[in-house]
Design an enzyme around this catalytic site. Structure first.
Site, PDB file in Angstrom:
ATOM      1  N   CYS A 174      11.201   2.521  -0.793  1.00  0.00           N
ATOM      2  CA  CYS A 174      10.593   1.987   0.296  1.00  0.00           C
ATOM      3  C   CYS A 174      11.006   0.345   0.427  1.00  0.00           C
ATOM      4  CB  CYS A 174       9.236   1.999  -0.027  1.00  0.00           C
ATOM      5  SG  CYS A 174       8.418   3.514  -0.111  1.00  0.00           S
ATOM      6  N   CYS A 209       0.503  -4.382  -6.570  1.00  0.00           N
ATOM      7  CA  CYS A 209       1.037  -3.401  -5.751  1.00  0.00           C
ATOM      8  C   CYS A 209       2.566  -3.604  -5.187  1.00  0.00           C
ATOM      9  CB  CYS A 209       0.345  -2.945  -4.594  1.00  0.00           C
ATOM     10  SG  CYS A 209      -0.674  -1.715  -4.736  1.00  0.00           S
ATOM     11  N   ASN A 250       2.463  -8.789  -1.728  1.00  0.00           N
ATOM     12  CA  ASN A 250       2.535  -9.530  -2.848  1.00  0.00           C
ATOM     13  C   ASN A 250       4.181  -9.822  -3.230  1.00  0.00           C
ATOM     14  OD1 ASN A 250       0.097  -9.313  -4.295  1.00  0.00           O
ATOM     15  ND2 ASN A 250       0.572  -7.170  -4.515  1.00  0.00           N
ATOM     16  N   GLY A 252       7.046   5.062  -9.150  1.00  0.00           N
ATOM     17  CA  GLY A 252       7.078   6.472  -8.735  1.00  0.00           C
ATOM     18  C   GLY A 252       6.319   7.160  -7.623  1.00  0.00           C
ATOM     19  N   GLU A 253       6.539   8.157  -7.054  1.00  0.00           N
ATOM     20  CA  GLU A 253       5.880   8.882  -6.253  1.00  0.00           C
ATOM     21  C   GLU A 253       5.154  10.221  -6.869  1.00  0.00           C
ATOM     22  OE1 GLU A 253       4.700   8.879  -3.039  1.00  0.00           O
ATOM     23  OE2 GLU A 253       4.013  10.929  -3.745  1.00  0.00           O
ATOM     24  N   HIS A 267       1.060   1.819   6.120  1.00  0.00           N
ATOM     25  CA  HIS A 267       2.034   0.457   6.393  1.00  0.00           C
ATOM     26  C   HIS A 267       2.472   0.277   7.817  1.00  0.00           C
ATOM     27  CE1 HIS A 267       1.153   0.148   2.189  1.00  0.00           C
ATOM     28  NE2 HIS A 267       2.303   0.885   1.600  1.00  0.00           N
ATOM     29  N   CYS A 293      12.171   5.255  -9.051  1.00  0.00           N
ATOM     30  CA  CYS A 293      11.531   5.951  -7.714  1.00  0.00           C
ATOM     31  C   CYS A 293      12.981   6.312  -6.877  1.00  0.00           C
ATOM     32  CB  CYS A 293      10.509   5.437  -6.909  1.00  0.00           C
ATOM     33  SG  CYS A 293      10.014   6.363  -5.600  1.00  0.00           S
ATOM     34  N   SER A 344      -0.112   5.734   1.604  1.00  0.00           N
ATOM     35  CA  SER A 344       0.645   4.253   1.995  1.00  0.00           C
ATOM     36  C   SER A 344       1.056   4.276   3.267  1.00  0.00           C
ATOM     37  CB  SER A 344       1.681   4.153   1.197  1.00  0.00           C
ATOM     38  OG  SER A 344       0.915   3.791  -0.138  1.00  0.00           O
ATOM     39  N   SER A 381      -2.261   8.374  -5.059  1.00  0.00           N
ATOM     40  CA  SER A 381      -1.650   7.772  -4.195  1.00  0.00           C
ATOM     41  C   SER A 381      -0.048   8.263  -3.509  1.00  0.00           C
ATOM     42  CB  SER A 381      -1.693   6.132  -4.192  1.00  0.00           C
ATOM     43  OG  SER A 381      -0.949   5.334  -3.405  1.00  0.00           O
ATOM     44  N   GLU A 412       5.775   0.819 -16.473  1.00  0.00           N
ATOM     45  CA  GLU A 412       4.833  -0.195 -16.622  1.00  0.00           C
ATOM     46  C   GLU A 412       3.591   0.432 -16.053  1.00  0.00           C
ATOM     47  OE1 GLU A 412       7.487  -4.086 -15.937  1.00  0.00           O
ATOM     48  OE2 GLU A 412       6.546  -2.957 -14.076  1.00  0.00           O
ATOM     49  N   CYS A 447      -3.801   1.862 -13.485  1.00  0.00           N
ATOM     50  CA  CYS A 447      -2.777   2.102 -12.758  1.00  0.00           C
ATOM     51  C   CYS A 447      -1.693   2.868 -13.332  1.00  0.00           C
ATOM     52  CB  CYS A 447      -2.283   1.157 -11.988  1.00  0.00           C
ATOM     53  SG  CYS A 447      -1.100   1.333 -10.637  1.00  0.00           S
ATOM     54  N   CYS A 496       9.467  -2.684  -2.054  1.00  0.00           N
ATOM     55  CA  CYS A 496       8.620  -2.121  -3.287  1.00  0.00           C
ATOM     56  C   CYS A 496       9.737  -2.299  -4.321  1.00  0.00           C
ATOM     57  CB  CYS A 496       8.412  -0.634  -3.196  1.00  0.00           C
ATOM     58  SG  CYS A 496       7.855  -0.093  -4.765  1.00  0.00           S
TER      59      CYS A 496
HETATM   60  S1  SF4 Z   1       6.264   2.228  -2.833  1.00  0.00           S
HETATM   61 FE1  SF4 Z   1       6.001   4.136  -4.218  1.00  0.00          FE
HETATM   62  S2  SF4 Z   1       7.293   5.616  -3.167  1.00  0.00           S
HETATM   63 FE2  SF4 Z   1       7.803   3.712  -2.054  1.00  0.00          FE
HETATM   64  S3  SF4 Z   1       9.718   3.122  -3.399  1.00  0.00           S
HETATM   65 FE3  SF4 Z   1       7.776   2.129  -4.355  1.00  0.00          FE
HETATM   66  S4  SF4 Z   1       7.032   3.519  -6.029  1.00  0.00           S
HETATM   67 FE4  SF4 Z   1       8.589   4.503  -4.647  1.00  0.00          FE
END
Ligand code: SF4
Length: 362
Positions: free
Chosen positions: A123, A345, A302, A170-171, A228, A119, A226, A203, A99, A112, A126
């Site tokens: 997290c 996000c 969100n 993804g990271e 948090h 990923c 990030s 990011s 996406e 974005c 997410c």
């Molecule tokens: S916040 Fe980023 S690093 Fe963490 S699971 Fe989601 S996509 Fe992966």
């Protein structure tokens, strides 16, 4: 024996040097091919008119040109002007999908970009993390997400992509070399798109060796982390990767980053009710910010299909902000766009993937 042709776009610029060397051609041909692929965005070798018919034939005998495409668009119905936040389902070179999100604002159009299919970092807040990990995107697949959206925007005169954030699925720093390659293509001054690197943000969840590598790489992009939570235990429970990449280690890496690049880091902090929103948490955040140039970007959580976290009340958020501002920190509160189409996000996940039952509100 039948050998499947390779997609030439899957090669980096450096790999293209090997491709042309194997064909007995001089190195500058690699740059010519790269330019045809990414500046002219041609779909066949025939169009590469400065290569000579013989070379074009040899290339088409070995390689194909496969591009990404948008297979689905979703416009945020909250916007009425046709320029609302938009989410695109982008088909990659091998039919996998990711996406990509367009976030228009008065003075900018930000894309974005996703850097991985899924990923591996999981997290807890997410949606992408629950998809599991399939593969890294190559540089072309990341650059093309931007070009695809830009091509839609430029259908309207004077409208184009002005900013890029590697903040989608993804990271990015688990795919650093391809991300850097994509950035170099997007910012190539000889290409018509030519987005300045300072308009591009990477990011990360805070992978320490990779932050050092980015600082040393010489690229001029911005860095967002990030965070948090500024308490090791809380952060590790929200983001399993923080067990290895600890807050202390991250703090030191960010000091090194700012020393080397001279640029501030944006710390992204998503307020989650009852989790990381106490006044004690705000004070920990103030303490974490000492020693390096940074700004705080507070974002609202969100909701993701009944996941157990909740956003904080506005008044509570204002109290949190007062502590940060009172300590002299630079704080911005980011309004979240695209929540109604799950484009905000932490919400990016392909529809067909479902979240595990233990993440649902009981
Ligand atoms: S916040 Fe980023 S690093 Fe963490 S699971 Fe989601 S996509 Fe992966």
């Amino acid at each position: 024996m039948h050998t499947e042709k390779v997609n030439i776009k899957s090669y980096s610029r450096k790999d293209l040097q090997h491709v042309v060397a194997e064909l007995g051609e001089p190195g500058y041909r690699a740059n010519q091919i790269h330019r045809w692929l990414f500046n002219e965005q041609v779909e066949n070798f025939e169009s590469m008119t400065n290569l000579g018919a013989k070379l074009r034939n040899r290339l088409s005998n070995r390689y194909v040109i496969q591009s990404c495409s948008i297979v689905k668009k979703q416009l945020d119905p909250e916007k009425k002007n046709g320029m609302g936040t938009s989410k695109f389902l982008v088909k990659l070179h091998d039919e996998q999908t990711v996406e990509t999100v367009l976030i228009p604002a008065e003075d900018r159009n930000t894309v974005c970009v996703s850097s991985q299919v899924g990923c591996p970092l999981r997290c807890t807040f997410c949606a992408t993390g629950y998809m599991g990990f399939t593969r890294n995107l190559n540089a072309a697949e990341m650059a093309e997400q931007v070009y695809l959206v830009n091509n839609l925007l430029t259908a309207t005169p004077t409208n184009h992509v002005t900013n890029v954030v590697f903040m989608g699925m993804g990271e990015p720093l688990l795919n650093t070399s391809n991300v850097i390659e994509a950035i170099e293509t997007l910012s190539d001054k000889d290409y018509s798109f030519s987005l300045p690197q300072r308009k591009i943000t990477i990011s990360t969840v805070g992978l320490i060796p990779q932050i050092d590598a980015i600082a040393r790489s010489g690229i001029k992009t911005k860095l967002a982390v990030s965070l948090h939570a500024a308490n090791q235990q809380k952060r590790a429970s929200l983001m399993p990767v923080a067990k290895e990449h600890t807050l202390d280690g991250l703090h030191n890496a960010l000091e090194r980053y700012v020393d080397l690049t001279g640029k501030p880091v944006t710390l992204v902090y998503m307020l989650l009710e009852g989790i990381n929103d106490t006044m004690e948490d705000a004070k920990s955040l103030v303490a974490f910010c000492s020693g390096f140039l940074c700004k705080i970007n507070l974002i609202d959580y969100n909701s993701i299909v009944n996941m157990k976290f909740k956003p904080v009340e506005t008044e509570w958020r204002d109290r949190f902000i007062r502590i940060l501002v009172g300590a002299g920190l630079n704080v911005t509160v980011r309004k979240s766009y695209g929540t109604s189409i799950n484009a905000a996000c932490g919400q990016l996940a392909l529809k067909e993937k479902t979240l595990p039952a233990d993440r649902f509100i009981k």
